[in-house]
Design a protein around this motif. Structure first.
Motif, PDB file in Angstrom:
ATOM      1  N   ALA A  39       0.823  -1.210   0.000  1.00 47.50           N
ATOM      2  CA  ALA A  39       0.000   0.000   0.000  1.00 47.50           C
ATOM      3  C   ALA A  39       0.856   1.259   0.000  1.00 47.50           C
ATOM      4  O   ALA A  39       0.430   2.315  -0.490  1.00 47.50           O
ATOM      5  N   ASN A  40       2.080   1.144   0.531  1.00 45.58           N
ATOM      6  CA  ASN A  40       2.974   2.291   0.609  1.00 45.58           C
ATOM      7  C   ASN A  40       4.099   2.234  -0.427  1.00 45.58           C
ATOM      8  O   ASN A  40       5.102   2.926  -0.306  1.00 45.58           O
ATOM      9  N   HIS A  41       3.897   1.411  -1.454  1.00 43.82           N
ATOM     10  CA  HIS A  41       4.781   1.320  -2.621  1.00 43.82           C
ATOM     11  C   HIS A  41       6.173   0.773  -2.286  1.00 43.82           C
ATOM     12  O   HIS A  41       7.157   1.127  -2.937  1.00 43.82           O
ATOM     13  N   TYR A  42       6.229  -0.112  -1.286  1.00 44.00           N
ATOM     14  CA  TYR A  42       7.462  -0.842  -1.001  1.00 44.00           C
ATOM     15  C   TYR A  42       7.355  -2.255  -1.568  1.00 44.00           C
ATOM     16  O   TYR A  42       6.258  -2.832  -1.610  1.00 44.00           O
ATOM     17  N   VAL A  43       8.483  -2.800  -1.981  1.00 42.58           N
ATOM     18  CA  VAL A  43       8.533  -4.212  -2.337  1.00 42.58           C
ATOM     19  C   VAL A  43       8.463  -5.019  -1.040  1.00 42.58           C
ATOM     20  O   VAL A  43       9.235  -4.779  -0.106  1.00 42.58           O
ATOM     21  N   SER A  44       7.524  -5.938  -0.962  1.00 36.83           N
ATOM     22  CA  SER A  44       7.359  -6.792   0.211  1.00 36.83           C
ATOM     23  C   SER A  44       8.108  -8.106  -0.002  1.00 36.83           C
ATOM     24  O   SER A  44       7.880  -8.804  -0.990  1.00 36.83           O
ATOM     25  N   VAL A  45       9.010  -8.430   0.924  1.00 35.00           N
ATOM     26  CA  VAL A  45       9.738  -9.701   0.882  1.00 35.00           C
ATOM     27  C   VAL A  45       9.461 -10.436   2.184  1.00 35.00           C
ATOM     28  O   VAL A  45       9.902 -10.010   3.253  1.00 35.00           O
ATOM     29  N   THR A  46       8.698 -11.516   2.086  1.00 41.17           N
ATOM     30  CA  THR A  46       8.300 -12.286   3.268  1.00 41.17           C
ATOM     31  C   THR A  46       8.991 -13.644   3.256  1.00 41.17           C
ATOM     32  O   THR A  46       8.778 -14.443   2.338  1.00 41.17           O
ATOM     33  N   PRO A  47       9.827 -13.930   4.259  1.00 41.71           N
ATOM     34  CA  PRO A  47      10.393 -15.276   4.346  1.00 41.71           C
ATOM     35  C   PRO A  47       9.338 -16.250   4.877  1.00 41.71           C
ATOM     36  O   PRO A  47       8.750 -16.028   5.938  1.00 41.71           O
TER      37      PRO A  47
END
Length: 247
Positions: A217-225
Motif C-alpha cells: 500500500a505504501n509502494h514498497y517491495v514486500s519480501v516475506t520469508p
C-alpha cells in the motif's frame, strides 16, 4: 546461475515472459510451466495420469500440469540440467497474507525448496498489470544478490511488487504475512442453479505496519520469508498435556 522458471498463469503469460527476459540477461534460464492458467492449484501433484512435457522452444517446456508438477518434473524427471535456483512468477495479482495458502506461484517455489534449492516466488500486486517491467527489475536485483543471503534450508522468499513505475518504488521491506477477512459468499451460477462459483478473497483484516499488505500500500517491495515446516512448536507441550488426559 542456472535458473528454473515456472508459474501458475501458464507459459504464455506476460509475467513469465518478462521474468525470463530479465533473468536471461545475466543467467541461464529454462522455463517449465503449465500449458494454461492453473491459479490457486496450491501444492497439488497430479498422480492419476502421466504428464507429458511439450518442448515449445530451446528453453521452454509446457505441461498440462500444476506448478508443483512442473517444478517437480524439471528437478527430478526429464531434464539433465543442474539448477541453482527456482523462481516462480511473475504472478498476475498479489500473493499477500492468506493468499499463499492457495497460490500455485508460491507452491511452485515451495516444491523447489522441498527438492533442495533456494526458491523465490514473485507477484505483481495488482490486477491491472501495468508494470510487469517494474517487477522484472526488482526480481533481477534480488536474484543477482541471492548468493549473499543467509537463508536456512527450509526458507522460501515470497516477493510482492507494487504495480507502479520503478522510479516510484520506495524501497524493500522485510514483512510478515497479513490476514484477510473470511472470503466472500459463493455465487450461484446463472445458468445452473445447482452450481456455484467460489467467492472472492476477503478484504484486508490485519494490514498494519510490518505486514505485506502495508508495504504494498505504501509502494514498497514486500519480501516475506516463509517456512516449510508447519509445526507449531510452542503448542507441542500443551497438546501433549491434553493427550495425556485422554482415557
Amino acid at each position: 546461475m542456472n535458473i528454473l522458471i515456472s508459474n501458475d498463469d501458464g507459459y504464455q503469460s506476460e509475467g513469465i515472459k518478462v521474468l525470463t527476459q530479465y533473468l536471461a540477461k545475466n543467467h541461464q534460464v529454462i522455463v517449465v510451466a503449465p500449458n494454461e492458467n492453473k491459479s490457486a492449484a496450491s501444492s497439488s501433484l497430479t498422480l492419476n495420469r502421466a504428464l507429458k512435457p511439450i518442448k515449445i522452444d530451446a528453453n521452454t517446456y509446457s505441461i498440462d500440469a500444476t506448478p508443483s508438477d512442473c517444478v517437480h518434473l524439471a528437478l527430478c524427471g526429464f531434464l539433465d540440467d543442474e539448477f541453482d535456483l527456482v523462481v516462480t512468477g511473475i504472478n498476475f495479482g498479489a500473493n499477500l497474507g492468506d493468499d499463499v495458502i492457495y497460490s500455485g506461484t508460491v507452491a511452485g517455489a515451495i516444491e523447489g525448496r522441498f527438492l533442495g534449492l533456494p526458491s523465490i516466488a514473485v507477484s505483481l500486486a495488482s490486477w491491472k498489470d501495468d508494470n510487469f517491467d517494474t517487477a522484472g527489475q526488482v526480481i533481477s536485483q534480488i536474484v543477482n544478490q541471492i548468493h549473499t543471503a543467509q537463508l536456512s534450508h527450509d526458507t522460501v522468499l515470497n516477493v510482492n511488487v507494487p504495480d507502479v513505475a520503478y522510479k516510484d518504488i520506495q524501497g524493500f521491506q522485510t514483512t510478515r504475512l497479513g490476514k484477510r477477512h473470511a472470503s466472500e459468499a459463493s455465487i450461484q451460477d446463472k445458468d445452473d442453479a445447482m452450481a456455484y462459483w467460489i467467492g472472492e478473497n476477503g478484504k484486508e483484516a490485519d494490514n498494519g505496519v510490518g505486514t505485506d499488505f502495508h508495504a504494498i500500500a505504501n509502494h514498497y517491495v514486500s519480501v516475506t520469508p516463509l517456512q516449510i515446516d508447519l509445526t507449531k512448536y510452542n503448542e507441542i507441550d500443551s497438546v501433549s498435556a491434553w493427550l495425556n488426559q485422554i482415557k
